[in-house]
Scaffold this motif. Structure first.
Motif, mmCIF file in Angstrom:
data_model
loop_
_atom_site.group_PDB
_atom_site.id
_atom_site.type_symbol
_atom_site.label_atom_id
_atom_site.label_comp_id
_atom_site.label_asym_id
_atom_site.label_seq_id
_atom_site.Cartn_x
_atom_site.Cartn_y
_atom_site.Cartn_z
ATOM 1 N N VAL A 56 0.985 -1.209 -0.076
ATOM 2 C CA VAL A 56 0.038 0.025 -0.070
ATOM 3 C C VAL A 56 0.752 1.262 0.057
ATOM 4 O O VAL A 56 2.028 1.470 0.865
ATOM 5 N N ARG A 57 0.563 2.036 -0.881
ATOM 6 C CA ARG A 57 1.219 3.468 -0.852
ATOM 7 C C ARG A 57 0.213 4.412 -0.982
ATOM 8 O O ARG A 57 -1.080 4.172 -1.322
ATOM 9 N N TYR A 58 0.728 5.664 -0.498
ATOM 10 C CA TYR A 58 -0.679 6.830 -0.481
ATOM 11 C C TYR A 58 0.239 8.115 -0.716
ATOM 12 O O TYR A 58 1.620 8.261 -0.563
ATOM 13 N N THR A 59 -0.478 9.074 -0.960
ATOM 14 C CA THR A 59 0.083 10.531 -1.104
ATOM 15 C C THR A 59 -0.901 11.186 -0.707
ATOM 16 O O THR A 59 -2.113 11.218 -0.420
ATOM 17 N N ILE A 60 -0.262 12.469 -0.067
ATOM 18 C CA ILE A 60 -1.287 13.562 0.537
ATOM 19 C C ILE A 60 -0.879 14.879 -0.276
ATOM 20 O O ILE A 60 0.437 15.218 -0.339
ATOM 21 N N ALA A 61 -1.875 15.248 -0.916
ATOM 22 C CA ALA A 61 -1.670 16.279 -1.775
ATOM 23 C C ALA A 61 -1.533 17.655 -0.769
ATOM 24 O O ALA A 61 -2.392 18.518 -0.527
ATOM 25 N N ARG A 62 -0.306 17.924 -0.420
ATOM 26 C CA ARG A 62 0.092 19.094 0.293
ATOM 27 C C ARG A 62 1.769 19.168 0.153
ATOM 28 O O ARG A 62 2.346 18.001 0.113
ATOM 29 N N ASP A 63 2.457 20.205 0.319
ATOM 30 C CA ASP A 63 3.868 20.308 0.272
ATOM 31 C C ASP A 63 4.602 20.090 1.659
ATOM 32 O O ASP A 63 5.591 19.696 1.783
ATOM 33 N N ASP A 64 3.916 20.502 2.710
ATOM 34 C CA ASP A 64 4.500 20.725 4.046
ATOM 35 C C ASP A 64 4.032 19.435 4.803
ATOM 36 O O ASP A 64 2.833 18.835 4.651
ATOM 37 N N LEU A 65 4.769 18.945 5.698
ATOM 38 C CA LEU A 65 4.335 17.898 6.707
ATOM 39 C C LEU A 65 3.313 18.541 7.594
ATOM 40 O O LEU A 65 3.354 19.547 8.014
ATOM 41 N N PRO A 66 2.373 17.663 7.752
ATOM 42 C CA PRO A 66 1.256 17.974 8.711
ATOM 43 C C PRO A 66 1.813 18.071 10.099
ATOM 44 O O PRO A 66 2.724 17.175 10.380
ATOM 45 N N ARG A 67 1.231 18.697 10.911
ATOM 46 C CA ARG A 67 1.525 18.556 12.590
ATOM 47 C C ARG A 67 0.872 17.329 12.905
ATOM 48 O O ARG A 67 -0.195 16.973 12.896
ATOM 49 N N SER A 68 1.676 16.672 13.810
ATOM 50 C CA SER A 68 1.164 15.288 14.418
ATOM 51 C C SER A 68 0.813 15.713 16.022
ATOM 52 O O SER A 68 1.187 16.522 16.594
ATOM 53 N N THR B 199 -2.162 -7.088 3.077
ATOM 54 C CA THR B 199 -1.165 -8.094 2.861
ATOM 55 C C THR B 199 -0.283 -8.140 4.287
ATOM 56 O O THR B 199 -0.503 -8.972 5.009
ATOM 57 N N CYS B 200 0.149 -6.847 4.881
ATOM 58 C CA CYS B 200 0.840 -7.053 6.210
ATOM 59 C C CYS B 200 0.031 -6.440 7.320
ATOM 60 O O CYS B 200 0.633 -6.748 8.440
ATOM 61 N N HIS B 201 -1.155 -5.886 7.073
ATOM 62 C CA HIS B 201 -2.139 -5.323 8.274
ATOM 63 C C HIS B 201 -1.523 -4.222 9.008
ATOM 64 O O HIS B 201 -2.170 -3.723 9.947
ATOM 65 N N ALA B 202 -0.583 -3.553 8.337
ATOM 66 C CA ALA B 202 -0.344 -2.171 9.023
ATOM 67 C C ALA B 202 -1.535 -1.289 8.981
ATOM 68 O O ALA B 202 -2.197 -1.140 7.897
#
Length: 148
Positions: free
Chosen positions: A11-23, A75-78
């Motif tokens: 599984v791969r994903y993208t987030i349409a933004r340039d900066d990392l979000p705050r966690s 597949t890996c259940h992550a």
């Protein structure tokens, strides 16, 4: 574009933004059980900005007041992300699945009443013993307000 994926790479994903979000870190018992660790670290993004590719398995956790839809790698259940009927339009992405997770800044701790006693929450980071007020928490995650 921000990218991430599961531990096996199916599984791969993208987030349409340039900066990392705050966690933020959640110390509730549900997150401890989901992660098998002391807390979960997550980012919240607009669901419309998240594009996921790969074998996703969906698990719905239904309670009296909401449905939390969890998405895991088939597949890996992550755990990759979840949505919640109490927060329509937003996705909660597991911070450790981001390719650049080591660059994240944890800007808040929630449900600290349940934290493992060896975990020290920095004094200069906003924290709540239980759930924070949604508007205040949302503004904090969006970078619109400083510590409470």
């Amino acid at each position: 574009m921000i990218a991430g994926g599961c531990r096996c790479g199916a599984v791969r994903y993208t987030i349409a933004r340039d900066d990392l979000p705050r966690s933020y870190a959640c110390h509730c018992h549900v997150c401890q059980r989901w992660t098998g660790s002391a807390f979960s670290q997550s980012v919240i993004v607009a669901e419309s900005t998240l594009a996921v590719d790969g074998p996703i398995v969906v698990y719905e956790h239904v309670t009296e007041d909401r449905v939390s839809t969890q998405r895991v790698c088939g597949t890996c259940h992550a755990r990759i992300h979840n949505t919640n009927t109490r927060r329509p339009g937003y996705a909660v992405v597991r911070a450790g699945t981001l390719d650049r997770s080591e660059e994240l800044v944890c800007i808040a701790h929630i449900f600290t009443a349940y934290r493992q006693r060896w975990v020290t929450v920095p004094a200069d980071v906003p924290s709540w013993a239980e759930a924070p007020e949604p508007d205040t928490f949302g503004r904090l995650l969006a970078g619109q307000t400083a510590a409470r």
